[in-house]
Design an enzyme around this catalytic site. Sequence first.
Site, PDB file in Angstrom:
ATOM      1  N   ASP A 130      -4.606  -0.829  -1.853  1.00 11.84           N
ATOM      2  CA  ASP A 130      -5.927  -0.551  -1.299  1.00 11.84           C
ATOM      3  C   ASP A 130      -6.792   0.011  -2.423  1.00 11.84           C
ATOM      4  O   ASP A 130      -6.367   0.945  -3.119  1.00 11.84           O
ATOM      5  CB  ASP A 130      -5.777   0.486  -0.173  1.00 11.84           C
ATOM      6  CG  ASP A 130      -6.386   0.035   1.135  1.00 11.84           C
ATOM      7  OD1 ASP A 130      -6.641  -1.167   1.296  1.00 11.84           O
ATOM      8  OD2 ASP A 130      -6.600   0.896   2.013  1.00 11.84           O
TER       9      ASP A 130
ATOM     10  N   HIS B 101     -17.644   2.370   0.597  1.00 10.16           N
ATOM     11  CA  HIS B 101     -17.078   1.392   1.524  1.00 10.16           C
ATOM     12  C   HIS B 101     -17.503   1.714   2.952  1.00 10.16           C
ATOM     13  O   HIS B 101     -17.424   2.859   3.403  1.00 10.16           O
ATOM     14  CB  HIS B 101     -15.554   1.360   1.423  1.00 10.16           C
ATOM     15  CG  HIS B 101     -14.964   0.095   1.929  1.00 10.16           C
ATOM     16  ND1 HIS B 101     -14.647  -0.104   3.261  1.00 10.16           N
ATOM     17  CD2 HIS B 101     -14.665  -1.075   1.304  1.00 10.16           C
ATOM     18  CE1 HIS B 101     -14.167  -1.321   3.414  1.00 10.16           C
ATOM     19  NE2 HIS B 101     -14.155  -1.931   2.241  1.00 10.16           N
TER      20      HIS B 101
ATOM     21  N   CYS C 237      -1.641  -2.473   7.940  1.00  5.69           N
ATOM     22  CA  CYS C 237      -1.665  -3.376   6.785  1.00  5.69           C
ATOM     23  C   CYS C 237      -0.390  -4.203   6.631  1.00  5.69           C
ATOM     24  O   CYS C 237      -0.453  -5.360   6.205  1.00  5.69           O
ATOM     25  CB  CYS C 237      -1.963  -2.582   5.515  1.00  5.69           C
ATOM     26  SG  CYS C 237      -3.627  -1.860   5.529  1.00  5.69           S
TER      27      CYS C 237
ATOM     28  N   HIS D 271     -10.366   7.172   1.625  1.00  2.05           N
ATOM     29  CA  HIS D 271      -9.009   7.017   1.099  1.00  2.05           C
ATOM     30  C   HIS D 271      -8.965   5.921   0.050  1.00  2.05           C
ATOM     31  O   HIS D 271      -9.775   5.003   0.057  1.00  2.05           O
ATOM     32  CB  HIS D 271      -8.017   6.687   2.230  1.00  2.05           C
ATOM     33  CG  HIS D 271      -8.285   5.353   2.879  1.00  2.05           C
ATOM     34  ND1 HIS D 271      -9.248   5.178   3.850  1.00  2.05           N
ATOM     35  CD2 HIS D 271      -7.728   4.126   2.679  1.00  2.05           C
ATOM     36  CE1 HIS D 271      -9.268   3.914   4.229  1.00  2.05           C
ATOM     37  NE2 HIS D 271      -8.349   3.251   3.529  1.00  2.05           N
TER      38      HIS D 271
ATOM     39  N   LYS E 257      -7.010  -4.946  -2.759  1.00  5.72           N
ATOM     40  CA  LYS E 257      -7.758  -5.361  -1.578  1.00  5.72           C
ATOM     41  C   LYS E 257      -8.713  -4.250  -1.155  1.00  5.72           C
ATOM     42  O   LYS E 257      -8.569  -3.101  -1.568  1.00  5.72           O
ATOM     43  CB  LYS E 257      -6.810  -5.720  -0.428  1.00  5.72           C
ATOM     44  CG  LYS E 257      -5.887  -4.596   0.020  1.00  5.72           C
ATOM     45  CD  LYS E 257      -4.797  -5.130   0.935  1.00  5.72           C
ATOM     46  CE  LYS E 257      -3.912  -4.050   1.504  1.00  5.72           C
ATOM     47  NZ  LYS E 257      -4.586  -3.148   2.449  1.00  5.72           N
TER      48      LYS E 257
ATOM     49  N   ASP F  30       0.799  -1.239   0.000  1.00  7.48           N
ATOM     50  CA  ASP F  30       0.000   0.000   0.000  1.00  7.48           C
ATOM     51  C   ASP F  30       0.827   1.283   0.000  1.00  7.48           C
ATOM     52  O   ASP F  30       0.538   2.224   0.745  1.00  7.48           O
ATOM     53  CB  ASP F  30      -0.936   0.014   1.215  1.00  7.48           C
ATOM     54  CG  ASP F  30      -1.921  -1.143   1.228  1.00  7.48           C
ATOM     55  OD1 ASP F  30      -1.895  -1.961   0.299  1.00  7.48           O
ATOM     56  OD2 ASP F  30      -2.707  -1.231   2.184  1.00  7.48           O
TER      57      ASP F  30
ATOM     58  N   HIS G 113     -10.706   0.863  -2.713  1.00  6.80           N
ATOM     59  CA  HIS G 113     -12.047   0.898  -2.126  1.00  6.80           C
ATOM     60  C   HIS G 113     -13.098   1.532  -3.042  1.00  6.80           C
ATOM     61  O   HIS G 113     -12.822   2.566  -3.663  1.00  6.80           O
ATOM     62  CB  HIS G 113     -12.029   1.715  -0.820  1.00  6.80           C
ATOM     63  CG  HIS G 113     -11.177   1.147   0.257  1.00  6.80           C
ATOM     64  ND1 HIS G 113     -11.311  -0.143   0.714  1.00  6.80           N
ATOM     65  CD2 HIS G 113     -10.188   1.705   1.002  1.00  6.80           C
ATOM     66  CE1 HIS G 113     -10.436  -0.352   1.684  1.00  6.80           C
ATOM     67  NE2 HIS G 113      -9.740   0.745   1.878  1.00  6.80           N
TER      68      HIS G 113
END
Length: 205
Positions: free
Chosen positions: A46, A52, A151, A81, A106, A8, A48
């Site tokens: 990441d 989310h 993470c 984010h 993810k 990330d 999203h």
Amino acid sequence: MKALLLVDIQNDFLPGGPLAVPEGDAIIPVVNKLQHYFDVVGATQDWHPANHKSFASNHTGKKPFDVINWHGSPQTLWPNHCVQGSEGAAFARALNMNLVQAIFRKGTDPEIDSYSGFYDNDLRKSTGLAGYLREIKVKSVYLAGLAADICVFATAMDSLQEGFETYIIEDATRPLNEGQCKIVMQKFTAKGGRIIQSALSTTDL
């Protein structure tokens, strides 16, 4: 086979981003140098959707860093984010991506958060990372990225669970919360993980 996994390293986690990790940009020169010493380099991202449920903005009356009960477990609510397709979700501009052979996204399911690069937080879905590493005969996983206490830690613990020798390269990570990082790193080493410096990882290789 030894793999370097970049966790990330995205714009929204760098200074100036909505979920900035202190000194997060300081790891980039270290990470860029490290990549040349590994058999394979992978990255997690990441990714999203805007709706989310880990975003505080999607909960009336809640603010970032409030904690709610979600699916029977405590869930920290975050600032928006790494929204899919946004500049904030992009990898850091200074990060060398030329040697990265695979990217694992993810956090794509709006109903469950995903800190680890291997599984979501409820272990419902796999990203395919473990299978990929096994297919290319990786035995050891070295982790760099952001944030060390969230993470990176979650990915490291799942890496151990999947049977890989697992190392966190300390100077190639930064935590969101220094105190919390010390606690979780003790859990990581108690499970058999190792914390090393980048100089040691390059010497070892």
